[in-house]
Every structure is written in C-alpha cells, then in structure tokens.
Design a protein around this motif. Structure first.
Motif, PDB file in Angstrom:
ATOM      1  N   UNK A 120       0.820  -1.217   0.000  1.00 18.79           N
ATOM      2  CA  UNK A 120       0.000   0.000   0.000  1.00 18.79           C
ATOM      3  C   UNK A 120       0.852   1.265   0.000  1.00 18.79           C
ATOM      4  N   UNK A 121       2.136   1.109   0.164  1.00 15.42           N
ATOM      5  CA  UNK A 121       2.997   2.258  -0.049  1.00 15.42           C
ATOM      6  C   UNK A 121       3.967   2.568   1.059  1.00 15.42           C
ATOM      7  N   UNK A 122       5.126   3.076   0.605  1.00 15.51           N
ATOM      8  CA  UNK A 122       6.090   3.663   1.534  1.00 15.51           C
ATOM      9  C   UNK A 122       5.575   5.054   1.866  1.00 15.51           C
ATOM     10  N   UNK A 123       6.244   5.715   2.810  1.00 18.05           N
ATOM     11  CA  UNK A 123       5.690   6.946   3.334  1.00 18.05           C
ATOM     12  C   UNK A 123       6.784   7.851   3.890  1.00 18.05           C
ATOM     13  N   UNK A 124       6.803   9.087   3.472  1.00 20.64           N
ATOM     14  CA  UNK A 124       7.809  10.032   3.953  1.00 20.64           C
ATOM     15  C   UNK A 124       7.477  10.629   5.311  1.00 20.64           C
ATOM     16  N   UNK A 125       6.251  10.420   5.764  1.00 22.91           N
ATOM     17  CA  UNK A 125       5.829  10.955   7.069  1.00 22.91           C
ATOM     18  C   UNK A 125       6.057   9.869   8.109  1.00 22.91           C
ATOM     19  N   UNK A 126       6.917  10.134   9.063  1.00 22.87           N
ATOM     20  CA  UNK A 126       7.201   9.106  10.070  1.00 22.87           C
ATOM     21  C   UNK A 126       5.909   8.779  10.829  1.00 22.87           C
ATOM     22  N   UNK A 127       5.539   7.515  10.826  1.00 20.15           N
ATOM     23  CA  UNK A 127       4.283   7.071  11.457  1.00 20.15           C
ATOM     24  C   UNK A 127       3.095   7.144  10.503  1.00 20.15           C
ATOM     25  N   UNK A 128       3.304   7.689   9.320  1.00 15.78           N
ATOM     26  CA  UNK A 128       2.199   7.890   8.369  1.00 15.78           C
ATOM     27  C   UNK A 128       1.548   6.605   7.895  1.00 15.78           C
ATOM     28  N   UNK A 129       2.280   5.527   7.886  1.00 18.73           N
ATOM     29  CA  UNK A 129       1.726   4.258   7.413  1.00 18.73           C
ATOM     30  C   UNK A 129       0.758   3.630   8.410  1.00 18.73           C
ATOM     31  N   UNK A 130       0.817   4.087   9.665  1.00 17.40           N
ATOM     32  CA  UNK A 130       0.012   3.420  10.701  1.00 17.40           C
ATOM     33  C   UNK A 130      -1.487   3.646  10.487  1.00 17.40           C
TER      34      UNK A 130
END
Ligand code: TPP
Ligand code: MG
Length: 331
Positions: A120-130
């Motif tokens: 579903x994707x990597x994420x530049x926002x730390x914690x953004x994937x949660x």
C-alpha cells in the motif's frame, strides 16, 4: 560471530529458504547500487537504505501470503518492497523518477507502492503508514477477506502520536494488523535509548491490551521468520493486533545526505560482523541445505537482475508534463 539458530527449521522447504536468501541478496545489491547511482547524480530526492536490515525485512514478509495480504511501509521501504516481490525494473525506474516506474515516476524512493502486489505504499511521514494500515485492516475485517495487514515502521516512529492512536483503535476493534517496529537503534542521529524511558518499544503493547513480542536478534533470518509465522497465524485467526519489535542495524547513513558522525566506526564494524546474509549463507552451507554452486548461482542472478534494472531505468523516458495531472482522483 553470531550464528543463525532455529528450533523448527524443518518446517521450511529448501525452495523457500533459497527464495529468502535471494531476496536478501536483491535488497543488498539493489541498495548498494542505488547508493552508487546517487553519487552519479541520476537519483532525484532523498533515499534511505535497507542494507544491514535484510533479515528483519525478509523474515517478516516471507511469513505473510504474497499477493494476498497487505503491507504498509515507511521511508526506509526498499527492503520491504523487494521482500514482497516488487518488479526490480519498475522500482529502479521509480527511484530515478522515470515514466516506467511503479508509480509512473511520481513517487520516488520514499513513495514506492505496488498495489497489485499488496504494497500500500512507503511513506515520507514518520508514522504515516500506521493510519493507512488500520484503515486497510478495518476494510478487511468488514469485508471478511481473511487478509491481514503488516504495518512496518522504525523505532523512532513509536514516539509519534499516531502510534498511540492506531494501536488503541486497532485493539478495541480487534483489527487484523501486525504492528512491526524495525529497531535499528537510531532515529536519524538520535539513539532510541535517549528518547524512551523503557528498554524497548514492544513493552508498550500491554498499555493497549495487546500482545507484545520481541525478536532480540533481527539479523537471524530464521528467528524472524519463525516469530512472524506464529504472529500471522494469531492475527489471521481473528485475535486482533500484535506489536512486535526486532533489533537490527543499518550499515549506511540515515539517508544519502548523512555522513553518520554520531556512530563510531567500531560500532558499525561490530554490526557488520553480524551480517544477516553471511550468517544465512553459512547456515545453508553448514547444514547442507544448499551447495556452494547453488549459492553462487543466486548471487550471480541477483547481480544480473539489479544490473538489468539499472539499464531499464536509465533507458526509460521521463514522465510527460501532462502526466502530472493524471492519477490525482480515483475513478
Ligand atoms: C512526522 C515526521 N517527523 C519527522 C520527520 C523527519 N524524519 C525522517 S526519518 C526520521 C527518523 C525515523 O526514525 P525511525 O522511525 O527509527 O526509522 P529509521 O530511519 O531508523 O529506519 C525523522 C525524524 C518526518 N519525515 N516525519
Ligand atoms: Mg530507527
């Protein structure tokens, strides 16, 4: 040198073990290659590498069902994408911002995604994937798909507010999520020990009424795999979420702009002695699971595929200007 140990090795077929070794080789070769390409100036944007963390990624993702289950990732997501089986050509092209990339060159290294493959994707926002992970998990629960979501993040991300919100919500709704903290001991230059007053983040699980698990040696591929096999079974059975943490180390700087002055050479060298790839290779050889020739064939094939991905990416076109206005809204 630390060895690879396993209580239940027989549960894994030779084929699966060689596949996992190959994945680790691909991650190492791919990221070392990208690091060299950054220095040649053909990679736009920031890049974060998974070198050293191969077992922590491959052991975990090998335990879920590829092409069925889902993952979310973070800024250091190359290892997870490769472990889930992304096309290396498409990923290299994405990192170079080319039209043939997995996200048509619009995402780059920190936003690799592969929806068909379950990434579903990597994420530049730390914690953004949660947040994305529990949203996806709620969908699976409501639609009764049987799929689980693996949410991958770092040690530093556990101090983000979203960690508390999502673990709590996942717990009360009994969502099928594995929260997986890959603890490489640092958040950029900050040692995790300086920013938490407990020994490990997995200990926080009890605050949410969910099980917390610890993989002390995240560079032991089989130890990681076996723990995740158990967790996948637990979560898929409808028992709700778990939090698991593994200890590993990144060999390279936080990103390509980090000279890494906050770590001593001795510390880095000490971790290089725990190389997850060398350890698993020795395990395969010492237990006569694979021959030297079979291992060399895997190494050669991995090198060739990575070289091929570079050729593919370099010769691919840039995205057109008009494509900037495409894929903005869902159909
Ligand atoms: C919300 C937010 N805060 C800060 C940053 C800057 N930043 C990028 S990576 C990073 C450290 C993350 O550490 P960790 O979660 O341990 O992952 P690691 O890089 O060690 O794999 C920070 C603070 C960011 N991208 N997003
Ligand atoms: Mg970290």
């Amino acid at each position: 040198m630390a060895k690879t140990k396993s209580k239940k090795e027989t549960r894994l077929t030779k084929e699966k073990m060689l596949e996992m070794h190959r994945m680790m080789l691909d991650i190492r070769n791919f990221d070392n290659k990208v690091n060299r390409l950054v220095k040649r100036g053909v990679v736009p944007g920031m890049t974060h590498f998974s070198v050293g963390e191969e077992a922590a990624n491959v052991g975990a993702i090998a335990a879920i069902e590829k092409g069925f289950d889902l993952i979310t990732s973070n800024h250091r997501g190359h290892g997870q994408s490769i472990a889930l089986g992304i096309d290396l050509n498409g990923m290299m092209a994405e990192i170079m911002g080319k039209a043939t990339g997995t996200c048509k060159g619009k995402g780059g290294s920190m936003h690799i995604a592969d929806l068909d493959g379950g990434n579903l994707g990597a994420n530049g926002i730390v914690g953004g994937g949660m947040g994305m992970a529990i949203g996806a998990a709620l969908t699976q629960k409501m639609k009764n798909t049987g799929k689980i979501v693996m949410c991958c993040f770092g040690d530093g991300a556990c101090n983000e507010g979203t960690f508390h919100e999502t673990l709590n919500m996942a717990s009360i709704w009994k969502l099928p999520v594995i929260f997986y903290s890959i603890n490489n001991l640092y958040g950029i230059s900050t040692p995790i020990k300086d920013v938490i007053n407990i020994d490990y983040n997995y200990l926080r699980a009890s605050s949410y009424g969910i099980p917390g698990h610890f993989i002390e040696d995240g560079n032991d591929l089989l130890a990681v795999y076996e723990k995740f096999e158990e967790l996948v079974e637990y979560v898929r059975a409808g028992n709700g979420p778990v939090l698991v943490e593994s200890i590993t180390y990144r060999w390279l700087g936080h990103s390509t702009s980090d000279p890494g002055k906050y770590r001593t050479k001795e510390e880095v060298d000490e971790w290089k002695k725990k190389d997850p790839i060398v350890r698993f290779k020795n395990h395969l050889l010492e237990n006569k699971i694979a021959s030297e020739e079979e291992i060399v064939a895997l190494e050669d094939a991995s090198n060739a595929d990575v070289e091929e991905s570079v050729k593919f990416a370099l010769s691919s076109p840039e995205p057109t200007l008009e494509s900037a206005f495409e894929d903005i809204f869902a159909d």
